[in-house]
Scaffold this active site. Structure first.
Site, PDB file in Angstrom:
ATOM      1  N   GLN A 199     -12.025 -25.738  -9.792  1.00  0.00           N
ATOM      2  CA  GLN A 199     -13.326 -26.268 -10.215  1.00  0.00           C
ATOM      3  C   GLN A 199     -13.838 -27.246  -9.167  1.00  0.00           C
ATOM      4  O   GLN A 199     -13.103 -28.108  -8.695  1.00  0.00           O
ATOM      5  CB  GLN A 199     -13.161 -26.997 -11.555  1.00  0.00           C
ATOM      6  CG  GLN A 199     -14.063 -28.202 -11.775  1.00  0.00           C
ATOM      7  CD  GLN A 199     -15.453 -27.823 -12.257  1.00  0.00           C
ATOM      8  OE1 GLN A 199     -15.635 -26.772 -12.840  1.00  0.00           O
ATOM      9  NE2 GLN A 199     -16.423 -28.674 -12.010  1.00  0.00           N
ATOM     10  N   THR A 200     -15.121 -27.099  -8.793  1.00  0.00           N
ATOM     11  CA  THR A 200     -15.688 -28.067  -7.864  1.00  0.00           C
ATOM     12  C   THR A 200     -17.199 -28.137  -8.025  1.00  0.00           C
ATOM     13  O   THR A 200     -17.849 -27.155  -8.376  1.00  0.00           O
ATOM     14  CB  THR A 200     -15.334 -27.719  -6.398  1.00  0.00           C
ATOM     15  OG1 THR A 200     -15.889 -28.695  -5.522  1.00  0.00           O
ATOM     16  CG2 THR A 200     -15.868 -26.341  -6.019  1.00  0.00           C
ATOM     17  N   ARG A 201     -17.756 -29.327  -7.784  1.00  0.00           N
ATOM     18  CA  ARG A 201     -19.199 -29.517  -7.693  1.00  0.00           C
ATOM     19  C   ARG A 201     -19.540 -30.152  -6.350  1.00  0.00           C
ATOM     20  O   ARG A 201     -20.651 -30.628  -6.132  1.00  0.00           O
ATOM     21  CB  ARG A 201     -19.722 -30.421  -8.824  1.00  0.00           C
ATOM     22  CG  ARG A 201     -18.910 -31.659  -9.092  1.00  0.00           C
ATOM     23  CD  ARG A 201     -19.600 -32.604 -10.056  1.00  0.00           C
ATOM     24  NE  ARG A 201     -20.150 -33.745  -9.370  1.00  0.00           N
ATOM     25  CZ  ARG A 201     -19.466 -34.877  -9.146  1.00  0.00           C
ATOM     26  NH1 ARG A 201     -18.220 -35.004  -9.553  1.00  0.00           N
ATOM     27  NH2 ARG A 201     -20.055 -35.882  -8.525  1.00  0.00           N
ATOM     28  N   HIS A 205     -13.229 -28.756   1.847  1.00  0.00           N
ATOM     29  CA  HIS A 205     -12.831 -29.050   3.213  1.00  0.00           C
ATOM     30  C   HIS A 205     -11.376 -28.630   3.435  1.00  0.00           C
ATOM     31  O   HIS A 205     -10.797 -27.902   2.616  1.00  0.00           O
ATOM     32  CB  HIS A 205     -13.040 -30.540   3.509  1.00  0.00           C
ATOM     33  CG  HIS A 205     -14.454 -30.978   3.265  1.00  0.00           C
ATOM     34  ND1 HIS A 205     -15.481 -30.698   4.129  1.00  0.00           N
ATOM     35  CD2 HIS A 205     -15.020 -31.639   2.210  1.00  0.00           C
ATOM     36  CE1 HIS A 205     -16.614 -31.170   3.640  1.00  0.00           C
ATOM     37  NE2 HIS A 205     -16.362 -31.745   2.487  1.00  0.00           N
ATOM     38  N   ASP A 295      -9.516 -37.906 -11.716  1.00  0.00           N
ATOM     39  CA  ASP A 295     -10.824 -38.237 -12.283  1.00  0.00           C
ATOM     40  C   ASP A 295     -11.669 -36.970 -12.425  1.00  0.00           C
ATOM     41  O   ASP A 295     -12.846 -36.942 -12.080  1.00  0.00           O
ATOM     42  CB  ASP A 295     -11.553 -39.275 -11.420  1.00  0.00           C
ATOM     43  CG  ASP A 295     -12.789 -39.847 -12.140  1.00  0.00           C
ATOM     44  OD1 ASP A 295     -12.791 -39.865 -13.371  1.00  0.00           O
ATOM     45  OD2 ASP A 295     -13.738 -40.264 -11.448  1.00  0.00           O
ATOM     46  N   HIS A 296     -11.055 -35.927 -12.943  1.00  0.00           N
ATOM     47  CA  HIS A 296     -11.706 -34.631 -13.074  1.00  0.00           C
ATOM     48  C   HIS A 296     -12.980 -34.744 -13.912  1.00  0.00           C
ATOM     49  O   HIS A 296     -12.960 -35.271 -15.021  1.00  0.00           O
ATOM     50  CB  HIS A 296     -10.733 -33.651 -13.747  1.00  0.00           C
ATOM     51  CG  HIS A 296     -11.239 -32.249 -13.835  1.00  0.00           C
ATOM     52  ND1 HIS A 296     -10.825 -31.257 -12.981  1.00  0.00           N
ATOM     53  CD2 HIS A 296     -12.122 -31.665 -14.676  1.00  0.00           C
ATOM     54  CE1 HIS A 296     -11.422 -30.129 -13.296  1.00  0.00           C
ATOM     55  NE2 HIS A 296     -12.225 -30.355 -14.317  1.00  0.00           N
TER      56      HIS A 296
END
Length: 566
Positions: A199-201, A205, A295-296
């Site tokens: 999961q990413t917003r 990198h 801190d997801h």
């Protein structure tokens, strides 16, 4: 039989596939029904209801399901579900559309007026927003989702099951927009049975690539890069740039290890609750493992520098429900670069906030942190500081000198060149943009938000915007600045020329007309002016020349790196 995990609740609620035979019938019916035009967030929620991404939901939550989820993370049938999925409406909409138990309402896309679905109303209820905020998101009033809940979401919720008519239209990255059923089929075609979802917003990198590769290899699995391309946190890098980054990064994975799919989710930044929700969504898409970060899904820190959630609250929350979730949690490991061996080890890192600062200021991004092709994509969407758009927002009484300062500042910026400049002075805006508005507090607020919208769009396009309305109310100014700062820097300049001086030097006689009662609702006479609480600069035309004030503003802009030289 597929080796992929069963959807949450046992059955994938793919409403589009289910209602395909009835499409013509439903479409015809939808034309005869009252229509509710959905907001952007409601559209994101509807899309994932229709596709089965929110399985086992088959519609927006009724009051019993809502109360169960808010109170103890359970639907009324006992199924684990951590976030309320609600359709908010106003009292006016309820009356206008005839929203009542048993009513059928068409749900329409605001972007193209297409009919997407029909909802059969189970109930209409007024939620306890204080309880929802506290139980789901926490108690901090600065939380962006709490602000949305109280300032944007309407006062009533409508619950009911959905019948699908059409999928939402998307015109970007259509080949990467998989529904859960489509993604599961794709995995089966590839022969994948173990999938680690990431999961990413934010952009990815070198460290992200390394941790996902390690997670996959340790579990003999493949990687699903599953970024959110719906609503995220204000100030986040836009999804167009991020997707180009993910595409540039994909060839860096070992052959055949990773696939990219986009998730049209409207994030709530709900920390622990949201992490559980994300796990459910990835399980529905066929993932067997899910990386839960530090801190997801947290919104970071408040204005006092205090984080809204603990760094590992999300990981603990997901672990607590591991058996019910049926998806293995992979803790996010911080990856540290070891320059002597040119490799990463789990344990130097740049945060998302720091990366955005470096892009905004043009500060170098080290090679150990990211790949050149990724940095190139990011730089294309984030030009050097002196090429970025910005807004100077001047506020003060009529005849305070703000209009003269605004015009002189535009001349100064035009002399420098390098970017276009736009002037939005009060009288011009009133005649061209807000001609139908009066001077009530509500109308003044609308006027300022219209100015903010125009300024934000011009700022996004790289222009220098100079706005000079009276803007007498603090809440309007704060909201306007927040709107603009989604796309660039905004500076609030309080032209604090005393009212007595403004009135004494008034050559047009507007103050005299206001004092005599000829003009009603005049700021400073029979309407209030609230001094800004946190202006970026305070000036006073009774003590300073226009040239001197403009120079102060220029120095402010120069100190922020926005001007080459003047």
């Amino acid at each position: 039989m597929s080796d992929l995990p069963q959807p949450h609740g046992g059955v994938l609620k793919d409403l589009i596939a289910r209602d395909l035979p009835r499409h013509a019938e439903l479409l015809a019916e939808s034309e005869t029904l009252p229509a509710l035009i959905l907001t952007e967030r409601q559209l994101c929620d509807l899309e994932l209801i229709l596709s089965g991404g929110f399985s086992p939901l088959e519609g927006f939550m009724n009051e019993k399901d809502y109360n169960g989820v808010v109170g103890n993370l359970r639907l009324v049938d006992g199924t684990l579900f951590s976030m309320p999925i609600t359709l908010d409406v106003s009292k006016a909409q309820i009356e206008e559309l005839g929203v009542e138990v048993g009513a059928r309402i068409t749900l329409r896309d605001f972007r193209d007026d297409r009919h997407l679905a029909i909802i059969t109303v189970d109930d209409v209820y007024k939620p306890d927003k204080q309880k929802e905020a506290k139980e789901v998101l926490g108690s901090d009033e600065e939380h962006p989702a709490i602000r949305y809940l109280f300032n944007t979401a309407r006062e009533y919720y409508v619950g009911g099951k959905i019948e699908a008519i059409n999928r939402l239209n998307h015109y970007d990255y259509v080949g990467l927009r998989y529904t859960p059923a489509e993604l599961r089929l794709h995995f089966e075609k590839l022969g994948w049975s173990k999938i680690v979802a990431f999961q990413t917003r934010n952009p990815m990198h070198r460290a992200h690539r390394e941790l996902t590769v390690r997670a996959a290899r340790a579990r003999q699995a493949n990687v699903l890069i599953h970024p959110v391309v719906g609503l995220t946190k204000p100030g986040d890098i836009d999804h167009f740039t991020r997707v180009r980054v993910y595409q540039a990064l994909l060839p860096r994975y070992p052959n055949g290890m990773a696939v990219l799919g986009l998730l049209p989710l409207a994030m709530r930044m709900g920390g622990p609750r949201e992490a559980i929700w994300h796990a459910i969504i990835r399980k529905n898409h066929g993932a067997t493992h899910f990386i839960v970060g530090r801190d997801h899904a947290g919104p970071g820190s408040n204005s006092k520098g205090v984080e809204f959630y603990g760094p590992y609250d999300a990981q603990h929350a997901v672990a607590r429900y591991k058996s019910e979730l049926g998806i293995e949690v992979v803790p996010f490991q911080m990856m540290t670069y070891l320059p002597d061996t040119d490799e990463y080890a789990p344990t130097l890192n740049i945060s998302g906030t720091e990366l955005r600062r470096r892009l905004r200021t043009g500060t170098p991004i080290p090679e150990w942190f990211s790949y050149p092709e990724v940095v190139r994509v990011l730089r294309e969407s984030h030009p050097p500081r002196h090429k970025q758009g910005f807004t100077v927002f001047l506020t003060g009484y009529t005849n305070s000198g703000k209009d003269a300062v605004a015009r002189a500042l535009q001349v100064t910026l035009n002399q420098q060149g390098g970017r276009s400049s736009t002037l939005l002075v009060g009288e011009t805006v009133r005649s061209e943009l807000s001609a139908e508005l009066g001077f009530s507090r509500e109308d003044r607020h609308k006027n300022i938000q219209r100015i903010a919208f125009v300024a934000a769009e011009l700022t996004r396009a790289g222009a220098a915007v100079i706005a000079a309305p009276i803007a007498p109310f603090e809440d309007s100014r704060v909201q306007a600045k927040q709107t603009i700062e989604q796309f660039g820097s905004a500076y609030l300049i309080h032209v604090a020329t005393p009212l007595a001086y403004c009135e004494k030097t008034d050559k047009r006689g507007v103050y005299a007309r206001a004092r005599s009662g000829e003009i009603k609702g005049f700021t400073g006479v029979d309407d209030p002016y609230e001094d800004p609480i946190k202006p970026d600069l305070v000036v006073d035309a009774s003590k300073q020349t226009v040239r001197n004030i403009v120079h102060q503003i220029v120095l402010l802009l120069e100190s922020e790196g926005l001007l080459d030289n003047i």
